[in-house]
Design an enzyme around this catalytic site. Structure first.
Site, PDB file in Angstrom:
ATOM      1  N   ARG A   1      -0.722   9.198   8.931  1.00 60.38           N
ATOM      2  CA  ARG A   1      -0.687   7.753   9.170  1.00 60.38           C
ATOM      3  C   ARG A   1      -0.359   7.009   7.885  1.00 60.38           C
ATOM      4  O   ARG A   1      -0.971   7.260   6.842  1.00 60.38           O
ATOM      5  CB  ARG A   1      -2.052   7.289   9.658  1.00 60.38           C
ATOM      6  CG  ARG A   1      -2.160   5.788   9.756  1.00 60.38           C
ATOM      7  CD  ARG A   1      -3.591   5.375   9.986  1.00 60.38           C
ATOM      8  NE  ARG A   1      -4.353   5.439   8.768  1.00 60.38           N
ATOM      9  CZ  ARG A   1      -5.057   4.420   8.271  1.00 60.38           C
ATOM     10  NH1 ARG A   1      -5.099   3.259   8.907  1.00 60.38           N
ATOM     11  NH2 ARG A   1      -5.748   4.559   7.171  1.00 60.38           N
TER      12      ARG A   1
ATOM     13  N   ARG B   1      -1.369   9.135   1.157  1.00 58.52           N
ATOM     14  CA  ARG B   1      -2.801   9.432   0.991  1.00 58.52           C
ATOM     15  C   ARG B   1      -3.128  10.916   0.927  1.00 58.52           C
ATOM     16  O   ARG B   1      -4.033  11.322   0.204  1.00 58.52           O
ATOM     17  CB  ARG B   1      -3.575   8.846   2.174  1.00 58.52           C
ATOM     18  CG  ARG B   1      -3.680   7.379   2.073  1.00 58.52           C
ATOM     19  CD  ARG B   1      -4.432   6.820   3.219  1.00 58.52           C
ATOM     20  NE  ARG B   1      -4.494   5.384   3.000  1.00 58.52           N
ATOM     21  CZ  ARG B   1      -5.017   4.533   3.853  1.00 58.52           C
ATOM     22  NH1 ARG B   1      -5.524   4.963   4.981  1.00 58.52           N
ATOM     23  NH2 ARG B   1      -5.047   3.259   3.583  1.00 58.52           N
TER      24      ARG B   1
ATOM     25  N   HIS C   1     -11.482   9.610   7.319  1.00 59.73           N
ATOM     26  CA  HIS C   1     -11.133   8.202   7.436  1.00 59.73           C
ATOM     27  C   HIS C   1     -10.461   7.840   8.750  1.00 59.73           C
ATOM     28  O   HIS C   1     -10.754   6.807   9.338  1.00 59.73           O
ATOM     29  CB  HIS C   1     -10.194   7.890   6.278  1.00 59.73           C
ATOM     30  CG  HIS C   1      -9.787   6.459   6.165  1.00 59.73           C
ATOM     31  ND1 HIS C   1     -10.693   5.442   6.042  1.00 59.73           N
ATOM     32  CD2 HIS C   1      -8.560   5.877   6.152  1.00 59.73           C
ATOM     33  CE1 HIS C   1     -10.039   4.282   5.948  1.00 59.73           C
ATOM     34  NE2 HIS C   1      -8.758   4.517   6.022  1.00 59.73           N
TER      35      HIS C   1
ATOM     36  N   GLU D   1       0.849  -1.188   0.000  1.00 65.52           N
ATOM     37  CA  GLU D   1       0.000   0.000   0.000  1.00 65.52           C
ATOM     38  C   GLU D   1       0.883   1.236   0.000  1.00 65.52           C
ATOM     39  O   GLU D   1       2.099   1.136   0.197  1.00 65.52           O
ATOM     40  CB  GLU D   1      -0.938  -0.010   1.220  1.00 65.52           C
ATOM     41  CG  GLU D   1      -1.978  -1.120   1.148  1.00 65.52           C
ATOM     42  CD  GLU D   1      -3.026  -1.039   2.225  1.00 65.52           C
ATOM     43  OE1 GLU D   1      -2.727  -0.525   3.317  1.00 65.52           O
ATOM     44  OE2 GLU D   1      -4.150  -1.504   1.984  1.00 65.52           O
TER      45      GLU D   1
ATOM     46  N   HIS E   1      -9.443   9.567   3.367  1.00 63.72           N
ATOM     47  CA  HIS E   1      -9.074   8.519   2.424  1.00 63.72           C
ATOM     48  C   HIS E   1      -9.389   9.029   1.034  1.00 63.72           C
ATOM     49  O   HIS E   1     -10.477   9.563   0.799  1.00 63.72           O
ATOM     50  CB  HIS E   1      -9.852   7.235   2.709  1.00 63.72           C
ATOM     51  CG  HIS E   1      -9.246   6.039   2.046  1.00 63.72           C
ATOM     52  ND1 HIS E   1      -9.329   5.846   0.694  1.00 63.72           N
ATOM     53  CD2 HIS E   1      -8.521   5.015   2.536  1.00 63.72           C
ATOM     54  CE1 HIS E   1      -8.681   4.725   0.386  1.00 63.72           C
ATOM     55  NE2 HIS E   1      -8.183   4.207   1.496  1.00 63.72           N
TER      56      HIS E   1
HETATM   57  C1  LIG Z   1     -13.427   1.828   5.880  1.00 69.67           C
HETATM   58  C2  LIG Z   1     -12.164   1.722   6.701  1.00 69.67           C
HETATM   59  C3  LIG Z   1     -11.125   0.931   6.261  1.00 69.67           C
HETATM   60  C4  LIG Z   1      -9.959   0.817   7.024  1.00 69.67           C
HETATM   61  N1  LIG Z   1      -8.961  -0.008   6.591  1.00 69.67           N
HETATM   62  C5  LIG Z   1      -7.867  -0.181   7.368  1.00 69.67           C
HETATM   63  C6  LIG Z   1      -6.865  -1.113   7.015  1.00 69.67           C
HETATM   64  O1  LIG Z   1      -6.974  -1.794   5.999  1.00 69.67           O
HETATM   65  N2  LIG Z   1      -5.786  -1.241   7.827  1.00 69.67           N
HETATM   66  C7  LIG Z   1      -5.630  -0.493   8.959  1.00 69.67           C
HETATM   67  O2  LIG Z   1      -4.626  -0.652   9.654  1.00 69.67           O
HETATM   68  N3  LIG Z   1      -6.586   0.376   9.334  1.00 69.67           N
HETATM   69  C8  LIG Z   1      -7.695   0.552   8.576  1.00 69.67           C
HETATM   70  N4  LIG Z   1      -8.654   1.441   8.966  1.00 69.67           N
HETATM   71  C9  LIG Z   1      -8.514   2.106  10.265  1.00 69.67           C
HETATM   72  C10 LIG Z   1      -8.828   1.106  11.374  1.00 69.67           C
HETATM   73  O3  LIG Z   1      -9.904   0.288  10.968  1.00 69.67           O
HETATM   74  C11 LIG Z   1      -9.178   1.808  12.667  1.00 69.67           C
HETATM   75  O4  LIG Z   1      -8.195   2.723  13.012  1.00 69.67           O
HETATM   76  C12 LIG Z   1      -9.326   0.791  13.800  1.00 69.67           C
HETATM   77  O5  LIG Z   1     -10.219  -0.227  13.432  1.00 69.67           O
HETATM   78  C13 LIG Z   1      -9.801   1.461  15.066  1.00 69.67           C
HETATM   79  O6  LIG Z   1     -10.111   0.449  15.979  1.00 69.67           O
HETATM   80  P1  LIG Z   1     -10.515   0.799  17.471  1.00 69.67           P
HETATM   81  O7  LIG Z   1     -10.620  -0.504  18.168  1.00 69.67           O
HETATM   82  O8  LIG Z   1      -9.594   1.830  18.002  1.00 69.67           O
HETATM   83  O9  LIG Z   1     -11.937   1.508  17.351  1.00 69.67           O
HETATM   84  P2  LIG Z   1     -13.269   1.125  16.565  1.00 69.67           P
HETATM   85  O10 LIG Z   1     -13.135  -0.075  15.739  1.00 69.67           O
HETATM   86  O11 LIG Z   1     -13.702   2.380  15.882  1.00 69.67           O
HETATM   87  O12 LIG Z   1     -14.270   0.734  17.734  1.00 69.67           O
HETATM   88  C14 LIG Z   1     -14.775   1.669  18.626  1.00 69.67           C
HETATM   89  C15 LIG Z   1     -15.666   0.942  19.604  1.00 69.67           C
HETATM   90  O13 LIG Z   1     -16.026   1.835  20.648  1.00 69.67           O
HETATM   91  C16 LIG Z   1     -17.429   1.743  20.866  1.00 69.67           C
HETATM   92  N5  LIG Z   1     -17.835   3.035  21.414  1.00 69.67           N
HETATM   93  C17 LIG Z   1     -17.595   4.271  20.895  1.00 69.67           C
HETATM   94  N6  LIG Z   1     -18.103   5.210  21.702  1.00 69.67           N
HETATM   95  C18 LIG Z   1     -18.655   4.548  22.761  1.00 69.67           C
HETATM   96  C19 LIG Z   1     -19.326   4.955  23.938  1.00 69.67           C
HETATM   97  N7  LIG Z   1     -19.545   6.247  24.198  1.00 69.67           N
HETATM   98  N8  LIG Z   1     -19.761   4.009  24.824  1.00 69.67           N
HETATM   99  C20 LIG Z   1     -19.554   2.692  24.571  1.00 69.67           C
HETATM  100  N9  LIG Z   1     -18.906   2.252  23.473  1.00 69.67           N
HETATM  101  C21 LIG Z   1     -18.476   3.165  22.583  1.00 69.67           C
HETATM  102  C22 LIG Z   1     -18.013   1.418  19.504  1.00 69.67           C
HETATM  103  O14 LIG Z   1     -19.307   0.856  19.588  1.00 69.67           O
HETATM  104  C23 LIG Z   1     -16.974   0.401  19.027  1.00 69.67           C
HETATM  105  O15 LIG Z   1     -17.233  -0.856  19.579  1.00 69.67           O
HETATM  106  C24 LIG Z   1      -9.827   1.563   8.220  1.00 69.67           C
HETATM  107  C25 LIG Z   1     -10.866   2.375   8.645  1.00 69.67           C
HETATM  108  C26 LIG Z   1     -12.040   2.461   7.892  1.00 69.67           C
HETATM  109  C27 LIG Z   1     -13.147   3.345   8.371  1.00 69.67           C
END
Ligand SMILES: Cc1cc2nc3c(=O)[nH]c(=O)nc-3n(C[C@H](O)[C@H](O)[C@H](O)COP(=O)(O)OP(=O)(O)OC[C@H]3O[C@@H](n4cnc5c(N)ncnc54)[C@H](O)[C@@H]3O)c2cc1C
Length: 512
Positions: A375, A279, A340, A118, A233
């Site tokens: 990033r 990006r 994104h 990538e 993105h």
């Molecule tokens: C379309 C897309 C494609 C991507 N592709 C990639 C990739 O290929 N590779 C890569 O490295 N990264 C990628 N990313 C980025 C990556 O997916 C995210 O940075 C990562 O998944 C974040 O994970 P997280 O566990 O921090 O939070 P999230 O997965 O965003 O989870 C947040 C959690 O917190 C909960 N939550 C939020 N607020 C509250 C609240 N007030 N009370 C209770 N629960 C709450 C939500 O319900 C959820 O369960 C992508 C992002 C997107 C949007």
């Protein structure tokens, strides 16, 4: 108000929260809040994969170097080295958990799993599960967490505030699906609530967080750092009637070419790396081309690849586009940039600890210093994994704090009955318009000051809702979004330069 007691309270069940829960549950009792009603968050939507040094010809030094270059001089090198060095073990752990990564079936495969490339990465180092990596990781870890006797999953609570006493964070206040308030006392509290892309109108996942975790941590005095570095993105499907849908960077990694509406390939005019430039450069180039041509989108063309290869590498994208009337095997995909990823967030150390005692932040809500001003693709899931695992290490030893939080109790009787959510939601939409107009891909001093004024006006309305009425998830989300949007605009105004993801046309980058 009901009360409950928890040893470690993890708020958010994306890749970061699930990983921490599984890594910690052998030593501590873990409660994981993961609302199912309203699928907020990014993890399940991640397509491309996870970056790590896995191929024999790759080196830790090369991954560190690529990350530092992408971060435009603002990465914390210690965090970069820490993440990259712990990357291979984190991937081995995921394989051990049973994540069905795509295998490399070629006879001379240097590594058992297929590695893609990538933007910003000098070599193939992205392990993936076809083009639905996030879904595969979340499903696998969630099944494990559901089966774990020491992990309690709670699906009906949305946290609206953190609690603190003299000893630091001591849990959270939440609302259940009926709007009832609950106090969750906890020895240690971990924010894994995701980023702040929901502050913008166009986003790459259908329901991203709006910085709720960041705002709640800031309310306790935690530092928010690097908020001005919001990633857009470059290639989200242009589909005004449909749900947000990302066209993974891996499409460009496999040779996809960006064309204007006349069919001309334009990226080489902007950067010698063409479609695989970082990006921010690709997103700005697309925006410039759209402005030049007065078009709503540009085209991403992968039709030079055999149809079978496209179907093999991108089954999810093929299937989704087909439902929207586009056959990507034979015609270009219309794409636009969309919010994104948030590089900034709650400042933490290498163990995920924030400035507030007993409060941790992991995943996209945190600012570890890995990303600096930009990033690099697929480094974020890696960050979720590595920092969740190091936070688990730190939390293993810390479990004798009494559960006697002195945080004052709150009664719902203090407020007028709940207003309908319509007003809060409408204000949030206006906030998104302000941010998209004035604090997005290309910024200016005047635009940022306009955003500041408009956010102040919105805040007066938001405060009125929050102070007068019984809290709802919608009114609290609005309050949190206003806090983070205001802090982001302030950070953007303070940065008197264009750097990484922050581009201000009044302070153009210095040409070297
Ligand atoms: C379309 C897309 C494609 C991507 N592709 C990639 C990739 O290929 N590779 C890569 O490295 N990264 C990628 N990313 C980025 C990556 O997916 C995210 O940075 C990562 O998944 C974040 O994970 P997280 O566990 O921090 O939070 P999230 O997965 O965003 O989870 C947040 C959690 O917190 C909960 N939550 C939020 N607020 C509250 C609240 N007030 N009370 C209770 N629960 C709450 C939500 O319900 C959820 O369960 C992508 C992002 C997107 C949007």
């Amino acid at each position: 108000m009901t009360e409950s007691e928890h040893d470690v309270l993890i708020i958010g069940g994306g890749v970061a929260g699930l990983t921490l829960a599984l890594e910690l549950a052998d030593r501590r009792c873990v409660t994981l809040l993961r609302p199912t009603r309203d699928e907020i968050g990014a993890s399940a939507w991640a397509q491309g994969g996870i970056a790590a040094v896995l191929a024999p010809q790759d080196t830790l030094e090369a991954h560190v170097r690529d990350t530092l270059v992408a971060g435009d001089g603002l990465c914390d090198e210690r965090a970069v080295r820490f993440t990259v060095e712990h990357g291979p073990a984190a991937i081995a752990w995921l394989i051990d958990q049973g994540v069905p990564f795509t295998r490399d079936t070629s006879t001379d495969a240097p590594y058992p799993y297929h590695l893609t490339r990538e933007g910003g990465h000098g070599t193939r180092r992205i392990i993936h599960a076809a083009d639905a990596t996030g879904r595969a990781v979340v499903d696998t870890l969630l099944a494990r967490a559901n089966a774990h006797p020491r992990i309690r999953l709670i699906a009906d609570q949305q946290v609206i505030e953190l609690c603190a006493d003299r000893q630091g964070c001591c849990g959270a206040l939440s609302l259940d699906t009926e709007g009832r308030l609950q106090r969750l006392r906890a020895r240690d509290t971990v924010l894994a609530t995701g980023g702040a892309s929901g502050l913008y109108r166009h986003t790459t996942s259908p329901n991203p967080a709006c910085g709720e975790g960041m705002a709640m941590a800031a309310a306790l005095g935690a530092r928010l750092v690097d908020l001005e570095f919001q990633q857009f993105h470059p290639t989200c499907l242009y589909d005004p009637e449909g749900p947000a849908f990302l066209i993974s960077e891996a499409v460009r990694g496999e040779g996809g070419v960006l064309r204007d509406t006349q069919g001309r390939r334009f990226m080489p005019d902007y950067d010698e790396r063409g479609e695989l430039a970082p990006r921010d450069i690709v997103a700005r180039a697309i925006q410039a081309e759209m402005q030049r041509a007065g078009s709503q989108y540009v085209a991403l063309d992968i039709t030079h690849l055999p149809a079978k290869t496209i179907e093999h590498h991108f089954p999810t994208i093929v299937a989704h586009c087909r439902t929207r009337g586009i056959d990507i095997r034979h015609e270009p995909i219309p794409v636009v940039p969309a919010a994104h990823y948030s590089c900034g967030g709650v400042a933490t150390g290498l163990d995920g600890a924030s400035d507030i005692a007993h409060l941790y932040a992991i995943g996209e809500v945190a600012r570890t210093g890995l990303h600096g001003a930009n990033r690099m693709a697929s480094n974020s899931l890696l960050e979720c994994l590595v920092f969740a695992r190091s936070a688990a290490e730190a939390l293993r030893h810390d479990h004798d704090r009494p559960l006697d939080c002195e945080c004052p109790a709150t009664s719902l009787d203090e407020w007028a009955p709940m207003p309908p959510d319509g007003e809060a939601n409408a204000l949030l939409e206006r906030l998104r318009d302000v941010m998209s107009e004035h604090a997005a891909i290309v910024r200016s001093d005047a635009g940022l000051m306009t955003a500041q004024d408009q956010l102040k006006a919105l805040k007066r309305d938001g405060d009125r809702l929050n102070e007068r009425y019984r809290p709802t998830v919608a009114t609290r989300r609005l309050g949190h979004a206003l806090t983070v949007a205001t802090a982001l605009v302030e950070a953007a105004l303070q940065r008197r330069e264009s750097r990484g993801l922050h581009y201000n046309r009044d302070h153009p980058p210095i040409q070297t």
